[in-house]
Write a protein that holds these residues in place. Structure first.
Motif, short mmCIF file in Angstrom:
data_model
loop_
_atom_site.label_atom_id
_atom_site.label_comp_id
_atom_site.label_asym_id
_atom_site.label_seq_id
_atom_site.Cartn_x
_atom_site.Cartn_y
_atom_site.Cartn_z
N GLU A 163 13.58 -9.22 -4.58
CA GLU A 163 13.33 -10.10 -5.74
C GLU A 163 12.06 -10.90 -5.55
O GLU A 163 11.34 -11.18 -6.50
CB GLU A 163 14.50 -11.07 -5.94
CG GLU A 163 15.68 -10.47 -6.69
CD GLU A 163 16.95 -11.28 -6.45
OE1 GLU A 163 16.86 -12.49 -6.16
OE2 GLU A 163 18.04 -10.67 -6.53
N ASN A 183 10.51 -0.87 -6.18
CA ASN A 183 10.59 -1.16 -4.76
C ASN A 183 11.63 -0.28 -4.07
O ASN A 183 12.31 0.51 -4.74
CB ASN A 183 10.88 -2.66 -4.54
CG ASN A 183 12.09 -3.11 -5.34
OD1 ASN A 183 13.05 -2.36 -5.48
ND2 ASN A 183 12.04 -4.34 -5.85
N GLU A 203 14.37 -0.08 -11.33
CA GLU A 203 13.63 -0.96 -10.44
C GLU A 203 13.60 -0.49 -8.97
O GLU A 203 12.56 -0.50 -8.33
CB GLU A 203 14.27 -2.36 -10.52
CG GLU A 203 13.54 -3.46 -9.79
CD GLU A 203 12.09 -3.63 -10.25
OE1 GLU A 203 11.82 -3.41 -11.46
OE2 GLU A 203 11.24 -3.95 -9.41
N THR A 204 14.75 -0.09 -8.44
CA THR A 204 14.84 0.06 -6.99
C THR A 204 15.24 1.47 -6.56
O THR A 204 16.12 2.08 -7.15
CB THR A 204 15.88 -0.95 -6.43
OG1 THR A 204 15.44 -2.27 -6.76
CG2 THR A 204 16.01 -0.84 -4.91
N ASP A 240 19.20 -2.57 -9.46
CA ASP A 240 18.91 -1.80 -10.66
C ASP A 240 18.32 -0.45 -10.24
O ASP A 240 17.11 -0.31 -10.06
CB ASP A 240 17.92 -2.59 -11.53
CG ASP A 240 17.55 -1.83 -12.80
OD1 ASP A 240 18.03 -0.68 -12.97
OD2 ASP A 240 16.78 -2.38 -13.60
N LEU A 275 18.08 -8.14 -0.57
CA LEU A 275 17.93 -8.21 -2.03
C LEU A 275 17.00 -9.36 -2.42
O LEU A 275 16.18 -9.22 -3.32
CB LEU A 275 19.31 -8.40 -2.69
CG LEU A 275 19.99 -7.13 -3.19
CD1 LEU A 275 20.01 -6.02 -2.17
CD2 LEU A 275 21.40 -7.42 -3.69
N ARG A 276 17.15 -10.47 -1.71
CA ARG A 276 16.29 -11.62 -2.01
C ARG A 276 14.82 -11.28 -1.75
O ARG A 276 13.94 -11.66 -2.51
CB ARG A 276 16.71 -12.82 -1.16
CG ARG A 276 16.37 -14.16 -1.80
CD ARG A 276 16.95 -15.31 -1.01
NE ARG A 276 18.39 -15.21 -0.83
CZ ARG A 276 19.06 -15.86 0.12
NH1 ARG A 276 18.44 -16.64 0.99
NH2 ARG A 276 20.38 -15.75 0.20
#
Ligand code: ZN
Ligand code: ZN
Length: 413
Positions: free
Chosen positions: A291, A2, A339-340, A335, A287-288
């Motif tokens: 996630e 993402n 991930e990001t 991460d 961030l949420r």
């Protein structure tokens, strides 16, 4: 994988005399932004084109991948979308101000003494009622809402309307309210201008006899309209790339641009669009959302631009340092190896000296799993000119990101 896409409004600047001919980004202590530069690739971005100073609507459109020369159709539409109104094709929206005018119609205060949001809501209710009646008479649906303080939005809905009409806002106090004029020779433009003038007159009558205005020290006795706009016809990012995106911004205009792109608007308590905004809350909500499965979060921070408009050198430097602190806390939780992708940039240059948006390019840094690292280790307008992304246009950023996410289709065989 993402993307967290961080845009600090007007953060880029020119060399400032008081800062020893360095820019605020060169002077501010920004270990986290510098870390993004060090971990990733950097470059300069012309939001629209070299030397073209963009408005925030146009600039953020471009950052989201929409060519403003193709898609921009007036600011009013974004203000309406950002205020939560829905627009159909053909609807024409305007930005509005409650204002104070004298008996001859000369504007005394373009913001009606910065009327409170509550008072504006009371007056807006009366205006909406009048708008419905007048609309029924004139054969058009008229919607008026007030948003924050003196600001509001007017929408005309119906057939045969046009955004090719002039503003009634004279732009500064001491000048008379203007009549709305058609800007081309179509019957649609002529009709829209007539409607706007009829509505403006009716609004002045309603405001003149409203009991609240008798009690206000600075009466809000007129509505100024500007920035007629229609909904841009553009595909959403979901339609274009199959991604789920979200936006965090406290600014109606930016929210409107995000809605055009099909991004979900996330409400963050404490986000104000000013110096007192809760930056930690904005990052933690971002961030949420990541996630929770968002492919892209567009996080917009406003006050860097305000500082430049106000010629507030120290405030700009210290606000950049506050952004950097909040970014640093967020980076501890991201991460960036697997991930990001984290991208930080500005939507345009706003000069502390001129107090205006300027056409100079802005720095960009991008870190994440498969990003090539260049040698640049500092995030500012001069260091990023050495970067591996070299010089991009605003509309190039989204394809660069979507390529990393594996969302770009192949061109050719
Ligand atoms: Zn901006
Ligand atoms: Zn600005």
């Amino acid at each position: 994988m993402n993307v967290l896409f961080v845009v600090c409004d007007g953060m880029a600047d020119r060399p400032v005399r008081e800062l020893g001919r360095r820019t605020p980004l060169q002077v501010a202590k920004t270990p986290s932004m510098d870390r993004v530069a060090e971990l990733g690739i950097t470059g300069l971005v012309d939001p629209v084109a070299p030397g073209v100073p963009p408005g925030s609507d146009v600039a953020n459109m471009a950052l989201l991948g929409y060519d403003p020369y193709e898609h921009y159709s007036g600011r009013g539409a974004f203000e309406a979308l950002g205020a939560g109104l829905d627009l159909g094709p053909g609807d024409v929206a305007f930005r509005c101000n409650f204002a104070t005018v004298d008996k001859r119609g000369v504007v005394l205060d373009r913001r009606a003494g910065r009327i409170s949001t509550e008072h504006a809501h009371v007056l807006a209710e009366a205006l909406q009622e009048a708008a419905e009646d007048l609309g029924a008479e004139l054969g058009v649906e008229v919607v008026f809402v007030s948003t924050v303080q003196h600001r509001g939005v007017l929408v005309l809905r119906g057939e045969g309307l046009s955004r090719a009409v002039s503003d009634t806002d004279p732009g500064e106090a001491g000048r008379p309210l203007r009549r709305c004029e058609p800007l081309d020779s179509t019957p649609q433009a002529r009709r829209t201008a007539e409607l706007v003038n009829a509505i403006s007159e009716r609004f002045r009558e309603v405001l003149a006899r409203h009991p609240l205005n008798a009690r206000l020290e600075v009466p809000a006795n007129a509505i100024l309209l500007r920035g007629a706009g229609t909904l841009p016809r553009a595909k959403t990012l979901k339609e274009l790339y199959g991604i789920r995106g979200a936006c965090i911004s406290a600014v109606a205009l930016i929210k409107g641009v995000a809605r055009m792109a099909g991004l979900e608007l996330l409400d963050v308590p404490g986000a104000t669009g000013s110096y007192d905004t809760d930056l930690d809350a904005k990052f933690s909500h971002a961030l949420r959302a990541l996630e929770g499965g968002a492919d892209l979060v567009f996080l917009h921070i406003k006050a860097t631009d305000i500082a430049s408009h106000d010629h507030a050198v120290e405030r700009k430097v210290s606000f950049i340092e506050r952004i950097d602190e909040a970014l640093g806390k967020a980076m501890e939780l991201l991460d960036l190896e697997d991930e990001t992708y984290l991208l930080i940039t500005a939507d345009h240059t706003t000069s502390l000296r001129t107090g205006k948006h300027e056409g100079d390019p802005v720095p960009l840094a991008l870190a994440g799993p498969e990003v090539r690292r260049d040698w640049v280790r500092a995030f500012d307008e001069v260091s990023c000119a050495q970067g591996g992304l070299c010089r991009l246009r605003g509309i190039d950023i989204m394809p660069v990101l979507m390529n990393l996410l594996g969302k770009m289709g192949k061109l050719g065989a």
